[in-house]
Design a protein around this motif. Structure first.
Motif, PDB file in Angstrom:
ATOM      1  N   GLY A 150       0.822  -1.205   0.000  1.00 16.70           N
ATOM      2  CA  GLY A 150       0.000   0.000   0.000  1.00 16.70           C
ATOM      3  C   GLY A 150       0.856   1.254   0.000  1.00 16.70           C
ATOM      4  N   MET A 151       1.915   1.240   0.794  1.00 15.09           N
ATOM      5  CA  MET A 151       2.818   2.383   0.848  1.00 15.09           C
ATOM      6  C   MET A 151       3.506   2.608  -0.502  1.00 15.09           C
ATOM      7  SD  MET A 151       5.932   3.042   3.542  1.00 15.09           S
ATOM      8  CE  MET A 151       4.918   2.428   4.888  1.00 15.09           C
ATOM      9  N   LEU A 152       3.951   1.516  -1.118  1.00 13.11           N
ATOM     10  CA  LEU A 152       4.668   1.623  -2.390  1.00 13.11           C
ATOM     11  C   LEU A 152       3.787   2.155  -3.510  1.00 13.11           C
ATOM     12  CD1 LEU A 152       6.752  -1.687  -2.325  1.00 13.11           C
ATOM     13  CD2 LEU A 152       7.586   0.637  -1.963  1.00 13.11           C
ATOM     14  N   LEU A 153       2.503   1.781  -3.502  1.00 15.02           N
ATOM     15  CA  LEU A 153       1.601   2.178  -4.579  1.00 15.02           C
ATOM     16  C   LEU A 153       0.897   3.506  -4.320  1.00 15.02           C
ATOM     17  CD1 LEU A 153      -0.100  -1.234  -5.502  1.00 15.02           C
ATOM     18  CD2 LEU A 153       1.770  -0.064  -6.679  1.00 15.02           C
ATOM     19  N   GLY A 154       1.118   4.093  -3.133  1.00 14.63           N
ATOM     20  CA  GLY A 154       0.421   5.318  -2.774  1.00 14.63           C
ATOM     21  C   GLY A 154       1.051   6.571  -3.341  1.00 14.63           C
ATOM     22  N   GLU A 155       0.404   7.681  -3.057  1.00 18.17           N
ATOM     23  CA  GLU A 155       0.852   8.964  -3.605  1.00 18.17           C
ATOM     24  C   GLU A 155       2.192   9.405  -3.045  1.00 18.17           C
ATOM     25  OE1 GLU A 155      -1.099  12.585  -2.266  1.00 18.17           O
ATOM     26  OE2 GLU A 155      -2.294  11.388  -0.871  1.00 18.17           O
ATOM     27  N   PHE A 156       2.590   8.877  -1.886  1.00 15.32           N
ATOM     28  CA  PHE A 156       3.817   9.343  -1.258  1.00 15.32           C
ATOM     29  C   PHE A 156       5.060   8.629  -1.749  1.00 15.32           C
ATOM     30  CE2 PHE A 156       0.383   9.956   1.931  1.00 15.32           C
ATOM     31  CZ  PHE A 156       0.344  11.339   1.862  1.00 15.32           C
ATOM     32  N   VAL A 157       4.899   7.516  -2.494  1.00 16.56           N
ATOM     33  CA  VAL A 157       6.047   6.814  -3.067  1.00 16.56           C
ATOM     34  C   VAL A 157       5.917   6.789  -4.589  1.00 16.56           C
ATOM     35  CG1 VAL A 157       7.350   4.648  -3.164  1.00 16.56           C
ATOM     36  CG2 VAL A 157       6.415   5.444  -0.986  1.00 16.56           C
ATOM     37  N   LEU A 158       5.013   5.945  -5.103  1.00 17.37           N
ATOM     38  CA  LEU A 158       4.816   5.875  -6.553  1.00 17.37           C
ATOM     39  C   LEU A 158       4.313   7.205  -7.110  1.00 17.37           C
ATOM     40  CD1 LEU A 158       4.903   4.026  -9.048  1.00 17.37           C
ATOM     41  CD2 LEU A 158       2.528   3.394  -8.564  1.00 17.37           C
ATOM     42  N   GLY A 159       3.495   7.899  -6.319  1.00  9.65           N
ATOM     43  CA  GLY A 159       2.939   9.169  -6.767  1.00  9.65           C
ATOM     44  C   GLY A 159       3.972  10.265  -6.927  1.00  9.65           C
ATOM     45  N   ARG A 160       5.153  10.082  -6.342  1.00  8.53           N
ATOM     46  CA  ARG A 160       6.216  11.081  -6.473  1.00  8.53           C
ATOM     47  C   ARG A 160       7.142  10.793  -7.653  1.00  8.53           C
ATOM     48  NH1 ARG A 160       7.076  11.585   0.040  1.00  8.53           N
ATOM     49  NH2 ARG A 160       5.670  13.358   0.331  1.00  8.53           N
ATOM     50  N   LEU A 161       6.872   9.678  -8.342  1.00 14.59           N
ATOM     51  CA  LEU A 161       7.658   9.356  -9.535  1.00 14.59           C
ATOM     52  C   LEU A 161       6.902   9.825 -10.766  1.00 14.59           C
ATOM     53  CD1 LEU A 161       8.759   5.700  -8.655  1.00 14.59           C
ATOM     54  CD2 LEU A 161      10.036   7.814  -8.273  1.00 14.59           C
ATOM     55  N   SER A 162       7.587  10.435 -11.685  1.00 14.37           N
ATOM     56  CA  SER A 162       6.960  10.918 -12.909  1.00 14.37           C
ATOM     57  C   SER A 162       7.449  10.091 -14.086  1.00 14.37           C
ATOM     58  CB  SER A 162       7.310  12.400 -13.132  1.00 14.37           C
ATOM     59  OG  SER A 162       6.660  12.893 -14.273  1.00 14.37           O
ATOM     60  N   LEU A 163       6.488   9.479 -14.805  1.00 12.37           N
ATOM     61  CA  LEU A 163       6.823   8.641 -15.943  1.00 12.37           C
ATOM     62  C   LEU A 163       6.684   9.441 -17.239  1.00 12.37           C
ATOM     63  CD1 LEU A 163       4.862   5.414 -14.906  1.00 12.37           C
ATOM     64  CD2 LEU A 163       7.256   5.952 -14.481  1.00 12.37           C
ATOM     65  N   PRO A 164       7.596   9.244 -18.192  1.00 16.01           N
ATOM     66  CA  PRO A 164       7.533   9.968 -19.469  1.00 16.01           C
ATOM     67  C   PRO A 164       6.191   9.736 -20.176  1.00 16.01           C
ATOM     68  CG  PRO A 164       9.617   8.822 -19.236  1.00 16.01           C
ATOM     69  CD  PRO A 164       8.751   8.356 -18.109  1.00 16.01           C
ATOM     70  N   ALA A 165       5.601  10.815 -20.642  1.00 19.42           N
ATOM     71  CA  ALA A 165       4.351  10.798 -21.417  1.00 19.42           C
ATOM     72  C   ALA A 165       3.136  10.343 -20.602  1.00 19.42           C
ATOM     73  CB  ALA A 165       4.490   9.904 -22.656  1.00 19.42           C
ATOM     74  N   VAL A 166       3.362  10.042 -19.322  1.00 21.32           N
ATOM     75  CA  VAL A 166       2.250   9.586 -18.480  1.00 21.32           C
ATOM     76  C   VAL A 166       2.057  10.517 -17.287  1.00 21.32           C
ATOM     77  CG1 VAL A 166       1.354   7.701 -17.064  1.00 21.32           C
ATOM     78  CG2 VAL A 166       2.608   7.191 -19.177  1.00 21.32           C
ATOM     79  N   GLY A 167       3.164  10.969 -16.728  1.00 21.86           N
ATOM     80  CA  GLY A 167       3.110  11.785 -15.519  1.00 21.86           C
ATOM     81  C   GLY A 167       3.118  10.906 -14.278  1.00 21.86           C
TER      82      GLY A 167
END
Length: 369
Positions: free
Chosen positions: A35-52
């Motif tokens: 849950g932590m890994l998929l949340g806004e505070f971990v995965l949500g802080r990564l920006s993917l090209p053309a996806v955000g």
């Protein structure tokens, strides 16, 4: 996207649970971590090209599912601890619970030394005092220890704690949200005590009603009626400012006295496990690991001070139930886990800050802690 988000959540917890089980570990940390890994505070802080940014948001279904998770876990705790058993072990439970209250005093001193004021100290005391009914109940079930001798002092102490915390939360909410208004606190405590007394009366004298409720060979109706009863009562409790988890526990006790208690357990076990997974996933989802650094010293201090105190009082609780040294030590280790009620207490501080009745900086620190 909401349905897709929920689908991603269930895939994640299914995979994490299978992996934990393959490794012979508890699924609880696995659910929280994913849950932590998929949340806004971990995965949500990564920006993917053309996806955000891409992450699983805290949807209304997930937050409500998490609430149902704690409701069903405490409902099952009540199924394991009927009123006759409670009265039969009343002296031991009272002794164990009173010994356990020492942890509240330890937390109060710790909070006062750190913050130098009563109200934050009062909140810290509750946070470090209350053990996690959800984690302990789920662990006992997963380990197959629910019928072991250790389970009785663990569950008995949890019963004592849950009753205490029902009153404590009313006081804490009134003091924080009411800006320290003692009269408001007294009214809220009166409402909480009246509701708990009413539930005790239902458990004590409402046996025939619950018996008729599940007096059918249709398993679908058993499931629907039991779910209706526990969710309705838990919702009513929440609306009155009483812990929904404590209310669910009493409903479980009422069903535990029926002849079809094993049928209720069997048909609702998958429901409990599904929503328990959502609950632990949600804990990870709303946890920001970036906050840890700011309170690392306070957390370390609390661990050093309160983990040993929980271990000692838990050990003495086991001895109060005439357990040997080894089993009493297991009780002490089990009681060191903290969880859902600590989060609820932290939320009280944040709510107070949002309402302008509690210092925002203090609320942020307590929430991170």
């Amino acid at each position: 996207m909401a349905l897709l988000d929920v689908g991603v959540m269930f895939v994640a917890v299914a995979v994490a649970g299978a992996l934990a089980n393959r490794l012979g570990q508890s699924v609880i940390p696995a659910y929280i971590l994913v849950g932590m890994l998929l949340g806004e505070f971990v995965l949500g802080r990564l920006s993917l090209p053309a996806v955000g940014t891409v992450h699983v948001p805290e949807t209304e279904f997930i937050s409500l599912g998490a609430e149902l998770g704690i409701v069903f876990l405490l409902f099952f705790l009540g199924l394991e601890f009927n009123l006759d058993r409670l009265f039969a072990r009343g002296r031991q439970i009272g002794t164990a619970g009173t010994i356990d209250l020492a942890n509240f005093g330890v937390g109060l001193v710790l909070g006062w030394l750190v913050f130098g004021a009563f109200l934050p100290a009062f909140l810290v005391a509750g946070i470090v005092y209350i053990s996690s009914s959800a984690v302990i109940t789920k662990s006992l079930i997963d380990l197959g220890w629910i019928a072991n001798d250790e389970a009785e002092p663990l569950l008995g102490t949890l019963v004592y704690e849950d009753l205490f915390i029902a009153v404590y939360l009313s006081v804490a909410s009134a003091l924080v949200l009411g800006g320290g208004d003692v009269a408001t606190a007294a009214v809220d405590v009166g409402i909480a005590l009246a509701f708990i007394a009413g539930l005790l009366g239902v458990v004590r004298f409402g046996g025939p009603l619950f018996e008729r409720l599940v007096a059918t060979d249709n398993r679908e109706f058993v499931a629907l009626r039991a779910v209706a009863a526990v969710v309705f009562v838990a919702g009513a409790a929440l609306a009155l400012g009483v812990s929904e988890a404590v209310a669910a526990f009493f409903v479980g006790m009422a069903f535990s006295a029926t002849e079809r208690v094993h049928t209720v357990e069997t048909v609702l076990e998958p429901v409990r496990d599904v929503f328990a997974a959502v609950f632990f996933f949600w804990i990870g989802l709303v946890t920001d690991p970036a906050l840890f650094a700011d309170v690392a010293a306070l957390v370390a201090l609390a661990v050093v001070v309160t983990a040993p105190s929980k271990l000692v009082t838990g050990y003495l609780a086991g001895r109060a139930f005439d357990l040997d040294v080894r089993r009493s030590t297991r009780v002490g280790l089990g009681m060191t886990t903290r969880g859902e009620f600590s989060l609820i207490i932290a939320t009280v501080a944040v709510t107070g800050a949002n309402a302008g009745t509690f210092d925002p900086a203090l609320a942020g620190t307590i929430n991170a802690f």
